[in-house]
Write a protein that holds these residues in place. Structure first.
Motif, PDB file in Angstrom:
ATOM      1  N   ALA A  92       0.846  -1.200   0.000  1.00  0.00           N
ATOM      2  CA  ALA A  92       0.000   0.000   0.000  1.00  0.00           C
ATOM      3  C   ALA A  92       0.877   1.244   0.000  1.00  0.00           C
ATOM      4  O   ALA A  92       1.911   1.285   0.653  1.00  0.00           O
ATOM      5  N   GLY A  93       0.445   2.258  -0.753  1.00  0.00           N
ATOM      6  CA  GLY A  93       1.171   3.508  -0.831  1.00  0.00           C
ATOM      7  C   GLY A  93       2.142   3.580  -2.006  1.00  0.00           C
ATOM      8  O   GLY A  93       2.690   4.636  -2.295  1.00  0.00           O
ATOM      9  N   PHE A  94       2.368   2.448  -2.683  1.00  0.00           N
ATOM     10  CA  PHE A  94       3.303   2.391  -3.802  1.00  0.00           C
ATOM     11  C   PHE A  94       2.538   2.121  -5.091  1.00  0.00           C
ATOM     12  O   PHE A  94       1.615   1.315  -5.104  1.00  0.00           O
ATOM     13  N   THR A  95       2.943   2.787  -6.174  1.00  0.00           N
ATOM     14  CA  THR A  95       2.377   2.499  -7.483  1.00  0.00           C
ATOM     15  C   THR A  95       3.522   2.207  -8.448  1.00  0.00           C
ATOM     16  O   THR A  95       4.572   2.851  -8.389  1.00  0.00           O
ATOM     17  N   VAL A  96       3.307   1.256  -9.342  1.00  0.00           N
ATOM     18  CA  VAL A  96       4.319   0.890 -10.328  1.00  0.00           C
ATOM     19  C   VAL A  96       4.312   1.934 -11.438  1.00  0.00           C
ATOM     20  O   VAL A  96       3.296   2.171 -12.076  1.00  0.00           O
ATOM     21  N   GLU A  97       5.467   2.566 -11.662  1.00  0.00           N
ATOM     22  CA  GLU A  97       5.623   3.582 -12.705  1.00  0.00           C
ATOM     23  C   GLU A  97       6.241   2.980 -13.968  1.00  0.00           C
ATOM     24  O   GLU A  97       6.008   3.472 -15.056  1.00  0.00           O
ATOM     25  N   ASP A  98       7.085   1.961 -13.794  1.00  0.00           N
ATOM     26  CA  ASP A  98       7.786   1.357 -14.926  1.00  0.00           C
ATOM     27  C   ASP A  98       8.199  -0.056 -14.524  1.00  0.00           C
ATOM     28  O   ASP A  98       8.350  -0.343 -13.335  1.00  0.00           O
ATOM     29  N   GLU A  99       8.381  -0.897 -15.525  1.00  0.00           N
ATOM     30  CA  GLU A  99       8.775  -2.282 -15.273  1.00  0.00           C
ATOM     31  C   GLU A  99       9.586  -2.763 -16.467  1.00  0.00           C
ATOM     32  O   GLU A  99       9.138  -2.643 -17.598  1.00  0.00           O
ATOM     33  N   ARG A 100      10.798  -3.270 -16.187  1.00  0.00           N
ATOM     34  CA  ARG A 100      11.676  -3.732 -17.264  1.00  0.00           C
ATOM     35  C   ARG A 100      12.247  -5.093 -16.913  1.00  0.00           C
ATOM     36  O   ARG A 100      12.765  -5.286 -15.818  1.00  0.00           O
ATOM     37  N   ALA A 101      12.160  -6.022 -17.860  1.00  0.00           N
ATOM     38  CA  ALA A 101      12.744  -7.351 -17.687  1.00  0.00           C
ATOM     39  C   ALA A 101      14.116  -7.379 -18.336  1.00  0.00           C
ATOM     40  O   ALA A 101      14.319  -6.805 -19.402  1.00  0.00           O
ATOM     41  N   GLN A 102      15.038  -8.038 -17.660  1.00  0.00           N
ATOM     42  CA  GLN A 102      16.360  -8.248 -18.235  1.00  0.00           C
ATOM     43  C   GLN A 102      16.878  -9.576 -17.704  1.00  0.00           C
ATOM     44  O   GLN A 102      16.991  -9.760 -16.492  1.00  0.00           O
ATOM     45  N   SER A 103      17.145 -10.491 -18.621  1.00  0.00           N
ATOM     46  CA  SER A 103      17.604 -11.833 -18.267  1.00  0.00           C
ATOM     47  C   SER A 103      16.558 -12.480 -17.359  1.00  0.00           C
ATOM     48  O   SER A 103      15.398 -12.547 -17.724  1.00  0.00           O
ATOM     49  N   ASP A 104      16.936 -12.918 -16.168  1.00  0.00           N
ATOM     50  CA  ASP A 104      15.989 -13.572 -15.262  1.00  0.00           C
ATOM     51  C   ASP A 104      15.421 -12.617 -14.228  1.00  0.00           C
ATOM     52  O   ASP A 104      14.738 -13.029 -13.295  1.00  0.00           O
ATOM     53  N   SER A 105      15.687 -11.317 -14.363  1.00  0.00           N
ATOM     54  CA  SER A 105      15.267 -10.312 -13.385  1.00  0.00           C
ATOM     55  C   SER A 105      14.228  -9.360 -13.960  1.00  0.00           C
ATOM     56  O   SER A 105      14.155  -9.172 -15.167  1.00  0.00           O
ATOM     57  N   VAL A 106      13.472  -8.753 -13.057  1.00  0.00           N
ATOM     58  CA  VAL A 106      12.589  -7.658 -13.422  1.00  0.00           C
ATOM     59  C   VAL A 106      12.906  -6.500 -12.492  1.00  0.00           C
ATOM     60  O   VAL A 106      12.991  -6.671 -11.279  1.00  0.00           O
ATOM     61  N   MET A 107      13.113  -5.333 -13.076  1.00  0.00           N
ATOM     62  CA  MET A 107      13.322  -4.120 -12.292  1.00  0.00           C
ATOM     63  C   MET A 107      12.032  -3.320 -12.361  1.00  0.00           C
ATOM     64  O   MET A 107      11.582  -2.957 -13.452  1.00  0.00           O
ATOM     65  N   ARG A 108      11.441  -3.084 -11.207  1.00  0.00           N
ATOM     66  CA  ARG A 108      10.229  -2.277 -11.128  1.00  0.00           C
ATOM     67  C   ARG A 108      10.586  -0.942 -10.491  1.00  0.00           C
ATOM     68  O   ARG A 108      11.292  -0.905  -9.482  1.00  0.00           O
ATOM     69  N   ILE A 109      10.070   0.117 -11.075  1.00  0.00           N
ATOM     70  CA  ILE A 109      10.255   1.444 -10.486  1.00  0.00           C
ATOM     71  C   ILE A 109       8.904   1.861  -9.971  1.00  0.00           C
ATOM     72  O   ILE A 109       7.924   1.926 -10.709  1.00  0.00           O
ATOM     73  N   LEU A 110       8.874   2.108  -8.671  1.00  0.00           N
ATOM     74  CA  LEU A 110       7.636   2.467  -7.997  1.00  0.00           C
ATOM     75  C   LEU A 110       7.718   3.875  -7.451  1.00  0.00           C
ATOM     76  O   LEU A 110       8.808   4.393  -7.192  1.00  0.00           O
ATOM     77  N   ARG A 111       6.577   4.484  -7.253  1.00  0.00           N
ATOM     78  CA  ARG A 111       6.477   5.805  -6.633  1.00  0.00           C
ATOM     79  C   ARG A 111       5.753   5.617  -5.302  1.00  0.00           C
ATOM     80  O   ARG A 111       4.736   4.931  -5.237  1.00  0.00           O
ATOM     81  N   TYR A 112       6.300   6.229  -4.264  1.00  0.00           N
ATOM     82  CA  TYR A 112       5.671   6.159  -2.942  1.00  0.00           C
ATOM     83  C   TYR A 112       4.924   7.457  -2.671  1.00  0.00           C
ATOM     84  O   TYR A 112       5.465   8.540  -2.856  1.00  0.00           O
ATOM     85  N   THR A 113       3.684   7.327  -2.254  1.00  0.00           N
ATOM     86  CA  THR A 113       2.886   8.482  -1.870  1.00  0.00           C
ATOM     87  C   THR A 113       2.432   8.277  -0.433  1.00  0.00           C
ATOM     88  O   THR A 113       1.795   7.276  -0.114  1.00  0.00           O
ATOM     89  N   GLN A 114       2.783   9.231   0.413  1.00  0.00           N
ATOM     90  CA  GLN A 114       2.409   9.114   1.827  1.00  0.00           C
ATOM     91  C   GLN A 114       0.896   9.096   1.965  1.00  0.00           C
ATOM     92  O   GLN A 114       0.187   9.808   1.274  1.00  0.00           O
ATOM     93  N   ARG A 115       0.445   8.261   2.865  1.00  0.00           N
ATOM     94  CA  ARG A 115      -1.000   8.116   3.083  1.00  0.00           C
ATOM     95  C   ARG A 115      -1.526   9.195   3.974  1.00  0.00           C
ATOM     96  O   ARG A 115      -0.908   9.814   4.737  1.00  0.00           O
TER      97      ARG A 115
END
Length: 186
Positions: free
Chosen positions: A163-186
């Protein structure tokens, strides 16, 4: 392993001797920081960086090389803290870093440091630790409002964005996924 860009470009980083620590590859770090610089208006510049499950410290050190003002490395592993300490000392970063021996999933309330703008979370894969660490950071006041979080996980892992985080971007590379999230204070 090396620092990919910035004022410490091409400087070597001490790599782990064991398989217990899985550093983010140079290639994935380069890709991540390119995304951050171009799609998110270079959030490393002047940022206060929180590096959870820091391992070698490569992500936080890369951010410092690219203009971050401070990095806090959190890892409870003896080998990891030793590697971070050696990398920090070799690169002359002692004045702009701290190392906490702490379980990233139970950070508690922030007390002795100011909150962070940019967070790296690279937990052991497939254990659900990223979710716990991010929830702990949010609940403990470790994150500024609008903080960016870069969360690396196995590509086949089931995740639940706290809760409080939203996914802004998601990139797969090899066996990994890098997710970039934004945190918004509740």
């Amino acid at each position: 392993m090396r620092v990919v860009a910035g004022r410490l470009r091409n400087r070597a980083l001490k790599a782990p001797a064991s398989q217990a620590i899985r550093p983010t590859s140079d290639r994935l770090r380069e890709s991540l920081f390119n995304i951050l610089a171009h799609a998110f208006d270079d959030p490393a510049k002047d940022a206060r960086v929180l590096d959870l499950f820091a391992g070698t410290g490569a992500l936080g050190i890369e951010a410092l090389s690219r203009g971050a003002s401070f990095a806090l490395f959190v890892d409870e592993g003896v080998e990891a803290r030793s590697l971070i300490r050696e990398n920090v000392m070799t690169l002359g970063l002692a004045g702009v870093t701290k190392i906490f021996r702490r379980d990233a999933t139970t950070l508690g309330k922030i007390e002795t440091v100011a909150p962070f703008d940019l967070v790296f979370c690279d937990p052991p894969y497939r254990k659900g630790l990223g979710e716990k660490a991010l929830a702990s950071a949010a609940n403990g006041g470790w994150l500024k409002d609008n903080a960016l979080v870069c969360w690396e996980e196995a590509g086949d892992a089931e995740i639940a964005v706290p809760a409080g985080f939203t996914v802004e971007d998601e990139r797969a590379q090899s066996d990994s996924v890098m997710r970039i999230l934004r945190y918004t204070q509740r």
